[in-house]
Write a protein that holds these residues in place. Sequence first.
Motif, PDB file in Angstrom:
ATOM      1  N   ALA A 198      34.905  66.232  43.908  1.00  0.00           N
ATOM      2  CA  ALA A 198      36.038  65.724  43.510  1.00  0.00           C
ATOM      3  C   ALA A 198      36.676  64.581  44.375  1.00  0.00           C
ATOM      4  N   ILE A 199      36.583  65.105  45.761  1.00  0.00           N
ATOM      5  CA  ILE A 199      37.051  64.221  46.816  1.00  0.00           C
ATOM      6  C   ILE A 199      36.251  62.848  46.864  1.00  0.00           C
TER       7      ILE A 199
ATOM      8  N   GLY B 163      40.346  66.902  41.254  1.00  0.00           N
ATOM      9  CA  GLY B 163      40.563  65.513  41.202  1.00  0.00           C
ATOM     10  C   GLY B 163      42.065  65.109  41.031  1.00  0.00           C
ATOM     11  N   ASN B 164      42.508  65.515  39.828  1.00  0.00           N
ATOM     12  CA  ASN B 164      43.847  65.193  39.609  1.00  0.00           C
ATOM     13  C   ASN B 164      45.088  65.824  40.387  1.00  0.00           C
ATOM     14  N   LEU B 165      44.574  67.057  41.102  1.00  0.00           N
ATOM     15  CA  LEU B 165      45.616  67.555  41.830  1.00  0.00           C
ATOM     16  C   LEU B 165      45.669  66.981  43.191  1.00  0.00           C
ATOM     17  N   LEU B 166      44.593  66.411  43.675  1.00  0.00           N
ATOM     18  CA  LEU B 166      44.366  65.493  44.952  1.00  0.00           C
ATOM     19  C   LEU B 166      45.092  64.306  44.722  1.00  0.00           C
ATOM     20  N   ASP B 167      44.614  63.708  43.214  1.00  0.00           N
ATOM     21  CA  ASP B 167      45.302  62.522  43.301  1.00  0.00           C
ATOM     22  C   ASP B 167      46.704  62.490  43.020  1.00  0.00           C
ATOM     23  N   ASN B 168      47.334  63.442  42.456  1.00  0.00           N
ATOM     24  CA  ASN B 168      48.786  63.555  42.633  1.00  0.00           C
ATOM     25  C   ASN B 168      49.369  63.561  43.849  1.00  0.00           C
ATOM     26  N   ALA B 169      48.672  64.427  44.818  1.00  0.00           N
ATOM     27  CA  ALA B 169      49.165  64.867  46.229  1.00  0.00           C
ATOM     28  C   ALA B 169      49.065  63.212  46.830  1.00  0.00           C
ATOM     29  N   ALA B 170      47.836  62.473  46.740  1.00  0.00           N
ATOM     30  CA  ALA B 170      47.731  61.244  47.331  1.00  0.00           C
ATOM     31  C   ALA B 170      48.775  60.176  47.046  1.00  0.00           C
TER      32      ALA B 170
ATOM     33  N   ALA C 282      40.942  55.895  45.638  1.00  0.00           N
ATOM     34  CA  ALA C 282      42.486  56.426  45.427  1.00  0.00           C
ATOM     35  C   ALA C 282      42.892  57.440  46.238  1.00  0.00           C
ATOM     36  N   LEU C 283      42.287  58.086  47.314  1.00  0.00           N
ATOM     37  CA  LEU C 283      42.764  58.901  48.066  1.00  0.00           C
ATOM     38  C   LEU C 283      43.503  57.980  49.073  1.00  0.00           C
ATOM     39  N   ASP C 284      43.548  56.938  49.224  1.00  0.00           N
ATOM     40  CA  ASP C 284      44.089  55.813  49.924  1.00  0.00           C
ATOM     41  C   ASP C 284      44.426  56.281  51.313  1.00  0.00           C
TER      42      ASP C 284
ATOM     43  N   ALA D 138      48.979  58.477  54.412  1.00  0.00           N
ATOM     44  CA  ALA D 138      48.190  58.984  55.629  1.00  0.00           C
ATOM     45  C   ALA D 138      48.390  60.113  55.770  1.00  0.00           C
ATOM     46  N   SER D 139      49.236  60.943  55.203  1.00  0.00           N
ATOM     47  CA  SER D 139      49.537  62.374  55.392  1.00  0.00           C
ATOM     48  C   SER D 139      48.354  63.154  55.181  1.00  0.00           C
ATOM     49  N   PRO D 140      47.907  64.323  55.716  1.00  0.00           N
ATOM     50  CA  PRO D 140      46.911  65.138  55.619  1.00  0.00           C
ATOM     51  C   PRO D 140      47.089  65.996  54.155  1.00  0.00           C
ATOM     52  N   ILE D 141      46.103  66.347  53.425  1.00  0.00           N
ATOM     53  CA  ILE D 141      45.961  67.157  52.356  1.00  0.00           C
ATOM     54  C   ILE D 141      45.375  67.987  52.551  1.00  0.00           C
ATOM     55  N   LEU D 142      45.605  69.465  52.201  1.00  0.00           N
ATOM     56  CA  LEU D 142      44.855  70.378  52.301  1.00  0.00           C
ATOM     57  C   LEU D 142      44.393  71.107  50.929  1.00  0.00           C
ATOM     58  N   LEU D 143      42.975  71.337  50.827  1.00  0.00           N
ATOM     59  CA  LEU D 143      42.581  72.177  49.804  1.00  0.00           C
ATOM     60  C   LEU D 143      41.901  73.370  50.085  1.00  0.00           C
ATOM     61  N   GLU D 144      42.555  74.627  49.560  1.00  0.00           N
ATOM     62  CA  GLU D 144      41.937  75.946  50.154  1.00  0.00           C
ATOM     63  C   GLU D 144      42.056  76.912  49.163  1.00  0.00           C
TER      64      GLU D 144
END
Lengths: 231, 503
Positions: free
Chosen positions: B360-361, B396-403, B367-369, B409-415
């Motif tokens: 997904a990443i 993918g959709n959840l990461l896209d929303n976060a981005a 798009a993660l910009d 440039a703020s970090p995103i955490l997938l756990e």
Amino acid sequence: MSRVLIVEDEPQIRRFVRLALHGEGCEVTETGTLREGLALAGDTRPDLVILDLGLPDGDGLDFIRAWRAWSEAPLLVLSARGLEADKVAALDAGADDYLSKPFGVAELLARARALLRRRGAGEGAARPLREFGRVAVDLARREVRVDGQAVHLTPIEYRLLTLFLSHPGRVLTHRQLLREVWGPGHGNSGHTLRVYVGRLRHLLEQDPTQPQHVLTEIGVGYRFESEAAPT
Amino acid sequence: MHNRFPKRVASLARRGVPGYFLAVAACAAVALPVRLLAPWLAPANIVMLFLLAVFLVALYLGRRPAMLAAFLSVAVFDFFFVQPHFSFAVVDAQYLVTFSVMLAVALITGQFAARLGQQAEEALERESHTRALYEMARELAGAVSVAQVAETTQQFLEAGLGATASLLLPDANDKLHAVAEGQAVSQDFSLPRRAYQRGEPVEVLGFSGRGVITLYLPLLTPMRARGVLEITAEAGLLHQERALLDTVASLAAIAVERLHYAEVARAVEMRMAAERLRHSVLASLSHDLRTPLTALVGLADTLLLDVDPATHRETAQALREQAMALTRMVNNLLDLARLSAGGVVLRREWQPLEEVAGAAIKLLGTALDGHPVTVRLPTDLPLLEFDAVLLERVIGNLLDNAAKYAPAASPILLEAHLAQGQVEVSVCDEGPGFPQGLELLEPFVRGAAESSQPGIGLGLAICKAIVEAHGGRLELANPPEGGARARFTLPLGSPPAIDEEMP
């Protein structure tokens, strides 16, 4: 100069694919139907075929089978996202790679180059030393080093790695990998394959959760890239 | 539910042998002490005591034991207390009058007392019936499903009459079915259908025993029959309590009708909600799809008209970005259409979560910009069974929303965490959090309506549909430490064994 045959019914897609390949110095023949495509394939003996799976006058799989009956030259399939089963069927029938629509020129050229290069270089050329990322593999001595440190791989892990190394840039379906590494009769062991690929990543990748070399093609299989894609 | 009719049991017992036995005992109970006290008692008072016993027997044991007691009293009085003692012979003819009057008074008061007792008892019985009926009516009024109506009715008739009952209701094709499976006595529905269609009761000899009948009572309402109440019980009891059964049937009918109209009202409301949704979908779609299309046309024209090749590159880049944004929207629309059409067959396979997260990443790519994504998975995370293509869409959709919504440039955490038979997967960002008071999981609801962010408000709705199809749940939260957290669960199963290598 490489000869490329494009079989695609949408003229605008044909147009930009043709322009892109011209830019690469390829000689391009094109058609919008399956029947004419097969005839042209016989006449021009292309070095690469780019085939759309959704043609108006027939099933792209028939083309692949007919083509594979007499040619070893690479074949790249174009298909819509979400039709993973179609892609797997095309790859298992003998296609070498696929592109999901919509795709960009950069992706198209990368795939086309990889396929043409494979043909030029000949698969499994006698180069015993392979390197990618921080990994060095000596095929003659069956040695794998990561950052210069020797790493122990089990026989299956090693066989999986050599299979990836001999198909750089190409997608390999789950079934193809299972057959090549485990032998026939392991059609239902997809989860075993995935676990072994995971172990390989943990051994070789910088960040196994975001691999740069052993890439997942969701719903289809895996693709090995020797050069990390810029992110 | 039990003990609704305690008096019934008592009155049945009263008519049996114990009644007579008690009557004899009552006479004996008077005779013994009186015999001892006889020297100090006038015969008239002894008669009075016997009359009292007869009166009490009549009151509590009924008419027949009272008659027995009356005759027995006269006999005992004669035998023990009238000269000569221990003989039925009478010396003083005056006593014949005493005996006659005593017998007459005993019989008459016995009659009256017995009737009084019976009436009191009937009143009690009626009262308990009424209370039971009232309780049933109250339960029926609160019933929220026909199954509950059926259960309440069944329990009432079971406890009250020892009858088996079941509720037969028509389906959409007007065909009768038992509300609770396997409850109906007969599998042949011709008799209840007759009761249902004609709106009149049908009675048949029962299948389950002698003297047992089955009664089909139509559930009549002012508009039409709403179903049939099937009651099987002892014939005599059914006939005796017919009025009660009719009342039960009409109470059940009212309850079923009320539920019917509640259902109609709910359907109308849902249709109206669907209509509203359609309007908002069209409005938002036409806006959200036209915006990138307008940009595409404009950018293409710019390329045509612009003679300065220096800006061509920039315009072409913008053209590409707009087209890719449009692609994501169309993908989401198609996904939702496929998912809501119900035609999606999950291709579930056992696989590691790590793989689909990485894919997904990778797929999101630019798009993660520039947001760095950290993946933190427990090392002992077992294989999970899911459809990889669909779950890749979720992540993918959840990461896209976060981005899209978190600062650049703020970090995103997938756990992921293991918790009680399931895995919790969360995507956390350092953005402003989810806006409150919006049903973001519903299709076409957007956090920032008509914002500069391209989208049509489908991403989360698709995630929800996919996660629920896998037997999980999707929740949005703004954790106290800030940012937004989207968390979904997947059930743990028992993964198949791995074919390990021979060492």
